[in-house]
Scaffold this motif. Structure first.
Motif, short mmCIF file in Angstrom:
data_model
loop_
_atom_site.label_atom_id
_atom_site.label_comp_id
_atom_site.label_asym_id
_atom_site.label_seq_id
_atom_site.Cartn_x
_atom_site.Cartn_y
_atom_site.Cartn_z
N ALA A 66 -10.94 9.01 7.93
CA ALA A 66 -10.15 9.74 6.94
C ALA A 66 -8.75 10.04 7.45
O ALA A 66 -7.77 9.90 6.71
CB ALA A 66 -10.87 11.04 6.55
N ALA A 67 -8.62 10.45 8.70
CA ALA A 67 -7.31 10.77 9.27
C ALA A 67 -6.42 9.52 9.32
O ALA A 67 -5.24 9.57 8.96
CB ALA A 67 -7.46 11.36 10.66
N SER A 68 -6.98 8.40 9.74
CA SER A 68 -6.20 7.17 9.83
C SER A 68 -5.80 6.65 8.46
O SER A 68 -4.67 6.21 8.25
CB SER A 68 -6.99 6.09 10.58
N VAL A 69 -6.73 6.70 7.51
CA VAL A 69 -6.41 6.24 6.16
C VAL A 69 -5.35 7.13 5.54
O VAL A 69 -4.42 6.64 4.90
CB VAL A 69 -7.68 6.18 5.28
N SER A 70 -5.45 8.43 5.74
CA SER A 70 -4.46 9.36 5.20
C SER A 70 -3.07 9.03 5.74
O SER A 70 -2.10 8.97 4.99
CB SER A 70 -4.85 10.78 5.57
N ARG A 71 -2.98 8.81 7.04
CA ARG A 71 -1.70 8.48 7.67
C ARG A 71 -1.16 7.15 7.13
O ARG A 71 0.01 7.05 6.76
CB ARG A 71 -1.88 8.43 9.19
N ASP A 72 -2.01 6.13 7.06
CA ASP A 72 -1.57 4.83 6.60
C ASP A 72 -1.19 4.85 5.12
O ASP A 72 -0.26 4.15 4.70
CB ASP A 72 -2.64 3.77 6.86
N LEU A 73 -1.87 5.63 4.34
CA LEU A 73 -1.55 5.78 2.92
C LEU A 73 -0.19 6.46 2.75
O LEU A 73 0.63 6.06 1.92
CB LEU A 73 -2.65 6.58 2.24
N ARG A 74 0.06 7.49 3.54
CA ARG A 74 1.35 8.18 3.51
C ARG A 74 2.49 7.24 3.89
O ARG A 74 3.55 7.22 3.25
CB ARG A 74 1.30 9.40 4.44
N VAL A 75 2.28 6.43 4.91
CA VAL A 75 3.29 5.47 5.35
C VAL A 75 3.55 4.43 4.25
O VAL A 75 4.69 4.09 3.96
CB VAL A 75 2.86 4.79 6.67
N ALA A 76 2.48 3.95 3.63
CA ALA A 76 2.62 2.96 2.55
C ALA A 76 3.46 3.52 1.41
O ALA A 76 4.33 2.84 0.87
CB ALA A 76 1.25 2.52 2.05
N LYS A 77 3.20 4.77 1.04
CA LYS A 77 3.96 5.40 -0.03
C LYS A 77 5.44 5.52 0.33
O LYS A 77 6.32 5.34 -0.51
CB LYS A 77 3.38 6.76 -0.37
N LYS A 78 5.74 5.82 1.60
CA LYS A 78 7.13 5.90 2.04
C LYS A 78 7.79 4.54 2.00
O LYS A 78 8.94 4.41 1.57
CB LYS A 78 7.21 6.48 3.46
N TYR A 79 7.08 3.50 2.45
CA TYR A 79 7.62 2.14 2.38
C TYR A 79 7.94 1.75 0.95
O TYR A 79 9.00 1.20 0.66
CB TYR A 79 6.63 1.12 2.95
N ILE A 80 7.05 2.04 0.05
CA ILE A 80 7.23 1.68 -1.36
C ILE A 80 8.41 2.45 -1.95
O ILE A 80 9.26 1.88 -2.65
CB ILE A 80 5.93 1.92 -2.15
N ALA A 81 8.50 3.74 -1.66
CA ALA A 81 9.62 4.54 -2.17
C ALA A 81 10.95 4.04 -1.63
O ALA A 81 11.94 3.94 -2.37
CB ALA A 81 9.42 6.01 -1.80
N ASN A 82 10.99 3.71 -0.34
CA ASN A 82 12.23 3.23 0.25
C ASN A 82 12.60 1.84 -0.23
O ASN A 82 13.77 1.52 -0.37
CB ASN A 82 12.14 3.26 1.78
N ALA A 83 11.62 1.00 -0.51
CA ALA A 83 11.90 -0.33 -1.04
C ALA A 83 12.57 -0.21 -2.40
O ALA A 83 13.45 -1.00 -2.75
CB ALA A 83 10.63 -1.16 -1.14
N GLY A 84 12.18 0.79 -3.19
CA GLY A 84 12.81 1.03 -4.48
C GLY A 84 14.26 1.45 -4.35
O GLY A 84 15.04 1.31 -5.28
N LYS A 85 14.62 1.96 -3.19
CA LYS A 85 16.00 2.38 -2.93
C LYS A 85 16.79 1.28 -2.21
O LYS A 85 17.94 1.48 -1.84
CB LYS A 85 16.01 3.63 -2.05
N GLY A 86 16.15 0.14 -1.97
CA GLY A 86 16.82 -0.95 -1.27
C GLY A 86 16.78 -0.83 0.24
O GLY A 86 17.50 -1.50 0.94
N LYS A 87 15.93 0.04 0.75
CA LYS A 87 15.79 0.23 2.20
C LYS A 87 14.43 -0.31 2.60
O LYS A 87 13.41 0.12 2.08
CB LYS A 87 15.86 1.71 2.57
N PHE A 88 14.41 -1.24 3.53
CA PHE A 88 13.14 -1.81 3.93
C PHE A 88 13.17 -2.14 5.40
O PHE A 88 14.09 -2.84 5.84
CB PHE A 88 12.84 -3.06 3.12
N PRO A 89 12.22 -1.72 6.19
CA PRO A 89 11.12 -0.82 5.94
C PRO A 89 11.37 0.58 6.42
O PRO A 89 10.45 1.25 6.87
CB PRO A 89 9.98 -1.46 6.72
N ASN A 90 12.59 1.05 6.37
CA ASN A 90 12.92 2.40 6.88
C ASN A 90 11.93 3.47 6.46
O ASN A 90 11.50 3.50 5.34
CB ASN A 90 14.30 2.82 6.43
N LEU A 91 11.62 4.33 7.40
CA LEU A 91 10.80 5.51 7.09
C LEU A 91 11.72 6.65 7.19
O LEU A 91 12.02 7.56 7.02
CB LEU A 91 9.64 5.65 8.05
#
Length: 91
Positions: A66-91
Motif C-alpha cells: 500500500a505504501a509503495s503503490v500510494s507513492r507511485d500513484l502520487r508520482v504518476a499524477k505529478k508526471y501527468i499534471a506536469n506533462a499537461g504544462k509541457g514539463k516532462f518528467p519534472n516533479l
C-alpha cells in the motif's frame, strides 16, 4: 524537433510502472492500494500475497504494498499534471 523537451534522465522502467499503477487505479477505483500492488505483475515480487496465506500473516506485506503503490500513484499524477504544462518528467 520534439514537442516537449525532456529534462533530466527519465527512467523508462519507473515511468512504465507508474503508468501501469495509474491505469489500474482508473480501471478499478474501489481496489485497495495493496490489491493494486498485488495485481501488477512483477511489482514488489518479494511482497506478493499468495493464495492460502492467512490475513494475520500478510499485515506487513499489505502495508508495504500500500505504501509503495500510494507513492507511485502520487508520482504518476505529478508526471501527468506536469506533462499537461509541457514539463516532462519534472516533479
Amino acid at each position: 524537433m520534439a514537442k516537449y523537451l525532456v529534462s533530466g534522465q527519465p527512467h523508462t522502467n519507473s515511468l512504465k510502472k507508474n503508468l501501469e499503477i495509474y491505469d489500474f487505479r482508473l480501471a478499478n477505483p474501489k481496489a485497495k492500494l495493496w490489491e493494486i500492488g498485488n495485481a501488477i505483475p512483477g511489482y514488489m515480487k518479494d511482497q506478493k500475497i499468495v493464495h492460502g496465506q492467512k490475513p494475520h500473516e500478510t499485515v506487513d506485506q499489505r502495508k508495504n504494498l500500500a505504501a509503495s503503490v500510494s507513492r507511485d500513484l502520487r508520482v504518476a499524477k505529478k508526471y501527468i499534471a506536469n506533462a499537461g504544462k509541457g514539463k516532462f518528467p519534472n516533479l
